[in-house]
Design an enzyme around this catalytic site. Structure first.
Site, mmCIF file in Angstrom:
data_model
loop_
_atom_site.group_PDB
_atom_site.id
_atom_site.type_symbol
_atom_site.label_atom_id
_atom_site.label_comp_id
_atom_site.label_asym_id
_atom_site.label_seq_id
_atom_site.Cartn_x
_atom_site.Cartn_y
_atom_site.Cartn_z
ATOM 1 N N LYS A 1 13.906 -55.573 -33.623
ATOM 2 C CA LYS A 1 13.297 -55.695 -34.947
ATOM 3 C C LYS A 1 14.331 -56.228 -35.946
ATOM 4 O O LYS A 1 14.092 -57.186 -36.654
ATOM 5 C CB LYS A 1 12.754 -54.333 -35.395
ATOM 6 C CG LYS A 1 12.091 -54.351 -36.730
ATOM 7 C CD LYS A 1 11.457 -53.001 -37.042
ATOM 8 C CE LYS A 1 11.029 -52.958 -38.507
ATOM 9 N NZ LYS A 1 10.417 -51.687 -38.872
ATOM 10 N N GLU B 1 23.731 -52.333 -29.358
ATOM 11 C CA GLU B 1 23.458 -52.336 -27.913
ATOM 12 C C GLU B 1 22.794 -53.654 -27.506
ATOM 13 O O GLU B 1 23.191 -54.311 -26.545
ATOM 14 C CB GLU B 1 22.532 -51.175 -27.534
ATOM 15 C CG GLU B 1 23.137 -49.795 -27.641
ATOM 16 C CD GLU B 1 22.930 -49.156 -29.001
ATOM 17 O OE1 GLU B 1 22.697 -49.905 -29.991
ATOM 18 O OE2 GLU B 1 23.010 -47.920 -29.085
ATOM 19 N N GLY C 1 9.649 -49.511 -35.259
ATOM 20 C CA GLY C 1 10.100 -49.831 -33.898
ATOM 21 C C GLY C 1 9.315 -49.078 -32.828
ATOM 22 O O GLY C 1 8.871 -49.647 -31.832
ATOM 23 N N ARG C 2 9.118 -47.783 -33.049
ATOM 24 C CA ARG C 2 8.438 -46.967 -32.026
ATOM 25 C C ARG C 2 6.928 -47.149 -32.042
ATOM 26 O O ARG C 2 6.221 -46.539 -31.254
ATOM 27 C CB ARG C 2 8.825 -45.495 -32.194
ATOM 28 C CG ARG C 2 8.619 -44.940 -33.584
ATOM 29 C CD ARG C 2 9.354 -43.624 -33.754
ATOM 30 N NE ARG C 2 9.275 -43.106 -35.118
ATOM 31 C CZ ARG C 2 10.115 -43.435 -36.101
ATOM 32 N NH1 ARG C 2 11.085 -44.321 -35.890
ATOM 33 N NH2 ARG C 2 9.996 -42.897 -37.305
ATOM 34 N N GLU D 1 11.423 -39.097 -32.862
ATOM 35 C CA GLU D 1 12.038 -39.917 -33.912
ATOM 36 C C GLU D 1 11.131 -39.889 -35.154
ATOM 37 O O GLU D 1 11.594 -40.036 -36.275
ATOM 38 C CB GLU D 1 12.275 -41.353 -33.413
ATOM 39 C CG GLU D 1 13.325 -42.082 -34.237
ATOM 40 C CD GLU D 1 13.723 -43.446 -33.673
ATOM 41 O OE1 GLU D 1 12.912 -44.373 -33.732
ATOM 42 O OE2 GLU D 1 14.868 -43.574 -33.189
ATOM 43 N N HIS E 1 7.256 -29.334 -8.073
ATOM 44 C CA HIS E 1 8.284 -28.904 -7.123
ATOM 45 C C HIS E 1 9.653 -28.877 -7.773
ATOM 46 O O HIS E 1 10.672 -28.957 -7.096
ATOM 47 C CB HIS E 1 8.258 -29.823 -5.895
ATOM 48 C CG HIS E 1 6.923 -29.752 -5.209
ATOM 49 N ND1 HIS E 1 6.637 -28.819 -4.239
ATOM 50 C CD2 HIS E 1 5.784 -30.451 -5.418
ATOM 51 C CE1 HIS E 1 5.379 -28.973 -3.851
ATOM 52 N NE2 HIS E 1 4.835 -29.943 -4.553
ATOM 53 N N LYS F 1 25.786 -44.017 -35.486
ATOM 54 C CA LYS F 1 26.036 -45.465 -35.413
ATOM 55 C C LYS F 1 27.268 -45.834 -36.234
ATOM 56 O O LYS F 1 28.138 -46.582 -35.785
ATOM 57 C CB LYS F 1 24.848 -46.237 -36.016
ATOM 58 C CG LYS F 1 23.625 -46.379 -35.145
ATOM 59 C CD LYS F 1 22.678 -47.403 -35.797
ATOM 60 C CE LYS F 1 21.255 -47.243 -35.341
ATOM 61 N NZ LYS F 1 20.302 -48.086 -36.070
HETATM 62 O O1 F6P Z 1 17.253 -45.723 -32.762
HETATM 63 C C1 F6P Z 1 16.991 -46.276 -33.990
HETATM 64 C C2 F6P Z 1 16.169 -47.516 -33.901
HETATM 65 O O2 F6P Z 1 16.181 -48.094 -35.174
HETATM 66 C C3 F6P Z 1 14.748 -47.290 -33.424
HETATM 67 O O3 F6P Z 1 13.919 -46.804 -34.401
HETATM 68 C C4 F6P Z 1 14.403 -48.638 -32.931
HETATM 69 O O4 F6P Z 1 13.256 -48.631 -32.137
HETATM 70 C C5 F6P Z 1 15.658 -49.002 -32.188
HETATM 71 O O5 F6P Z 1 16.691 -48.461 -32.982
HETATM 72 C C6 F6P Z 1 15.889 -50.461 -31.948
HETATM 73 O O6 F6P Z 1 15.956 -51.181 -33.134
HETATM 74 P P1 F6P Z 1 15.825 -52.749 -33.144
HETATM 75 O O7 F6P Z 1 14.491 -53.115 -32.609
HETATM 76 O O8 F6P Z 1 16.002 -53.147 -34.569
HETATM 77 O O9 F6P Z 1 16.914 -53.307 -32.266
#
Ligand code: F6P
Length: 544
Positions: free
Chosen positions: A209, A215, A271-272, A357, A388, A508
């Site tokens: 987003k 990452e 995002g979620r 979240e 199990h 972060k």
């Molecule tokens: O973990 C925080 C967060 O902002 C989530 O809400 C989101 O889904 C994820 O990081 C990834 O964010 P982006 O799509 O901006 O890389």
């Protein structure tokens, strides 16, 4: 608008629920004994999803009070506020309009005076063209080979939705294409995802987003380097092998991806809550545009149900309030989500972000500390595997763990007796949890006295049973929307901001500070606490 309603614990319905709970709720077995129709009455069917909520620690009175709590929390008005594009995400000053992502073309939903529905359908149309090009082989790699591998790079909502949907709908997917999902900054994730792939046949979808998430950006840069090895460093190859899904065109360009190959979405999609936006590009390529549109149809039918059904027959409202009942009145700390459908193996992981979240918050919309619990911990595994493993604790442990069972009448792979055995198990688990086995029943079986207590099942352990005909793209859409609106319902009653996620920020920021302290050749002057300083020094000494 900040607060939804006056402090939760001052609402009349809340106070009445406290008294009602204090008076004691009969055991589930007693509730069934006094009302032989309970198992038929406490059910609801909507949009093709059947919910049996009779095996809960509730009476008719509990339900009445919970619905009154929803009323007094202004849930109806809040639902309207969300659907009509009000900026209910107050800490980020944003509308919350994932419902617009699945709105039919003729619907009108305005944000800042602009109808957003045409934009949604424009992107869907572009996604469709692209997905068809990839699956037909007409989208060629730089050396003219068709794309056979799709690697989605993203994390959180830009990964969990796509990977869950891919796994859930694998049955409908194009088996000529290979899909991989890279999320973790742990290099192993990337290394293993591409280990057997040919760069000339591989397409990376960088999904983010913000397009700034460390990452995803780290993995995307690594993917670029990896890819260029297949093309002797010729950067012109990037355009044929990278597309982006983002709200941030500027950052996408900066990364070197042509914005013609970017699929957009908007800040009013959390995002979620984004698996049905362009973030679902990998899903669309996997299952095809028609199936993807069916999934959106499923989402939409649950949206309509949530918006229009009276609370007493409203699936997300009922389930949301039941979750809240156990969290706030029984002290339940977790809720297990247990799909009896192997294809839903990533569904609990997906729900963890959606629920926790969203509603893992400690202050109300007004910024005052809550004096009740908000989101419990969600977890789960597919049945029957969990039986199990951890079900022992759910049946005989000391904690109350409400369970959501999810099952389907028709299997996607009809093999011998498997499905009847599977479904017998899910029904049996719900029955065993609710009714248990008394010491008398154990003795009657001739079990010696010393062993009898070990074989007692206290019962009275609540569960919901969600039953649908078959796991299809449409059903998946309904199921996800059901939980999205469940989360919304709870967030409104708890009076918290379900659509921000400030709790992920501190870690972060601290990581950004620590990275150079780990990487630099010379040792930095460390100013953390003594534990963190020590760990940094130790790591530096240990690493190669
Ligand atoms: O973990 C925080 C967060 O902002 C989530 O809400 C989101 O889904 C994820 O990081 C990834 O964010 P982006 O799509 O901006 O890389």
């Amino acid at each position: 608008m900040t607060s939804n309603h006056k402090p939760l614990t001052e609402l009349n319905a809340w106070k009445d629920l406290v008294v009602h709970h204090g008076n004691g709720i009969p055991k589930i077995s007693e509730l069934f004994a006094t009302d032989p129709q309970r198992g038929e009455k406490m059910t609801v069917e909507a949009a093709g999803i059947f919910l049996d909520y009779s095996k809960n620690r509730i009476t008719e009175e509990t339900l009445k009070l919970l619905f009154r709590l929803a009323d007094e929390s202004n849930l109806r008005a809040r639902i309207e506020a969300m659907f009509s594009g009000e900026k209910i995400n107050i800490t980020e000053n944003r509308a919350v309009l994932h419902v617009a992502l699945r709105a039919p073309e003729e619907e009108l939903i305005f944000v800042d005076g602009e109808n957003v529905v045409p934009k949604v359908h424009e992107v869907l149309a572009r996604m469709k063209v692209f997905a068809e090009k990839v699956s037909s082989g007409s989208w060629k790699g730089y050396t003219g080979k068709p794309i056979r591998n799709i690697v989605n790079i993203g994390i959180g909502g830009s990964d969990l939705g796509p990977v869950m949907a891919y796994e859930a709908l694998k049955h409908y997917s194009d088996r000529n294409l290979t899909f991989r999902f890279v999320s973790n900054v742990d290099g192993t994730d990337f290394a293993e995802a591409v280990i057997d792939l040919d760069g000339e046949e591989t397409l990376f979808i960088v999904s983010s987003k913000t397009f700034t998430t460390i990452e995803t950006m780290t993995n995307a840069l690594t993917a670029r380097e990896w890819l260029l090895k297949s093309f002797r460093g010729d950067v012109k190859a990037v355009a044929r092998h990278f597309v982006a899904v983002s709200t941030n065109g500027a950052e996408v360009s900066k990364f070197g991806i042509d914005t013609d190959n970017m699929f957009g979405f908007w800040d009013w999609v959390g995002g979620r809550y984004s698996m049905d936006s362009a973030i679902g590009l990998a899903t669309m390529i996997a299952i095809g545009p028609d199936n993807f549109m069916d999934m959106l149809k499923g989402f939409h039918s649950m949206d309509v149900h949530f918006r229009t059904a009276p609370f007493a027959s409203n699936l997300p409202v009922i389930m949301g309030l039941l979750g809240l009942w156990y969290t706030d009145f029984f002290g339940a700390e977790t809720i297990a989500v247990l799909p009896y459908e192997q294809y839903l193996k990533r569904f609990p992981a997906y729900l963890q972000q959606l629920t926790m979240e969203s509603n893992g918050k400690h202050v109300t919309l007004n910024g005052t500390e809550v004096d009740y619990h908000t989101s419990p911990v969600y977890w789960g595994e597919p049945g029957t595997n969990g039986q199990h493993s951890f079900y022992q604790l759910i049946h005989q442990g000391t904690r109350l763990i409400p369970c959501d069972f999810i099952a389907f009448a028709e299997p996607l792979n009809q093999i011998g007796r498997h499905h009847d055995i599977l479904i017998a198990n899910v029904f049996a688990q719900a029955e065993a949890l609710a009714f248990g086995k008394t010491i008398e029943q154990v003795r009657d079986e001739g079990v010696p006295e010393w062993l009898a207590p070990h074989k007692v099942f206290e019962g009275n352990r609540p569960s919901n049973m969600i039953l649908a005909r078959k796991l299809t793209p449409e059903t998946l859409g309904k199921l996800v929307a059901l939980y999205e609106h469940y989360v919304f319902t709870q967030g409104v009653v708890w009076n918290i901001g379900s659509f921000d996620q400030w709790g992920v920020e501190l870690g972060k920021v601290l990581a950004q500070r620590i990275i150079p302290e780990l990487e630099s050749v010379t040792e930095h002057k460390l100013t953390h606490d003594s534990s963190t300083n020590n760990l940094i020094r130790r790591y530096r000494a240990m690493k190669v």
